[in-house]
Design an enzyme around this catalytic site. Structure first.
Site, PDB file in Angstrom:
ATOM      1  N   MET A 132       0.851  -1.175   0.000  1.00  0.00           N
ATOM      2  CA  MET A 132       0.000   0.000   0.000  1.00  0.00           C
ATOM      3  C   MET A 132       0.898   1.241   0.000  1.00  0.00           C
ATOM      4  SD  MET A 132      -2.963   1.154   2.658  1.00  0.00           S
ATOM      5  CE  MET A 132      -1.963   1.386   4.089  1.00  0.00           C
ATOM      6  N   PRO A 133       1.432   1.639  -1.130  1.00  0.00           N
ATOM      7  CA  PRO A 133       2.254   2.845  -1.181  1.00  0.00           C
ATOM      8  C   PRO A 133       1.432   4.100  -0.852  1.00  0.00           C
ATOM      9  CG  PRO A 133       2.614   1.499  -3.129  1.00  0.00           C
ATOM     10  CD  PRO A 133       1.431   0.933  -2.411  1.00  0.00           C
ATOM     11  N   TYR A 134       2.039   4.960  -0.061  1.00  0.00           N
ATOM     12  CA  TYR A 134       1.444   6.232   0.323  1.00  0.00           C
ATOM     13  C   TYR A 134       2.437   7.306  -0.070  1.00  0.00           C
ATOM     14  CZ  TYR A 134      -0.292   9.929   3.440  1.00  0.00           C
ATOM     15  OH  TYR A 134      -0.769  11.105   3.954  1.00  0.00           O
ATOM     16  N   PHE A 194      -1.897   5.401  -2.731  1.00  0.00           N
ATOM     17  CA  PHE A 194      -2.515   6.623  -2.221  1.00  0.00           C
ATOM     18  C   PHE A 194      -1.592   7.790  -2.527  1.00  0.00           C
ATOM     19  CE2 PHE A 194      -4.348   3.249   0.223  1.00  0.00           C
ATOM     20  CZ  PHE A 194      -5.664   3.642   0.427  1.00  0.00           C
TER      21      PHE A 194
END
Length: 62
Positions: free
Chosen positions: A1-3, A40
């Site tokens: 889940m890259p932010y 995200f």
């Protein structure tokens, strides 16, 4: 889940920010193997009076 968080001076249009978010997403997919739906991108507009460089507020620069 890259932010991915992008802080930049305010003034860009929603269209510009949407294109930026898409380009960042595409780069993460291509170069990091991330899935688009897991990425995200948060864009924070910063007022020139809240950002300084070289000890001078951006709002005071010419």
């Amino acid at each position: 889940m890259p932010y991915i968080r992008v802080e930049m001076l305010e003034g860009r249009s929603d269209e510009q920010k949407a294109k930026l978010a898409q380009a960042i997403t595409n780069a993460m997919v291509e170069h990091a193997g991330a899935k688009p739906d897991s990425i995200f991108v948060v864009i924070e507009d910063v007022k020139k009076s809240n950002w300084a460089t070289g000890g001078t507020l951006m709002s005071q620069r010419k």
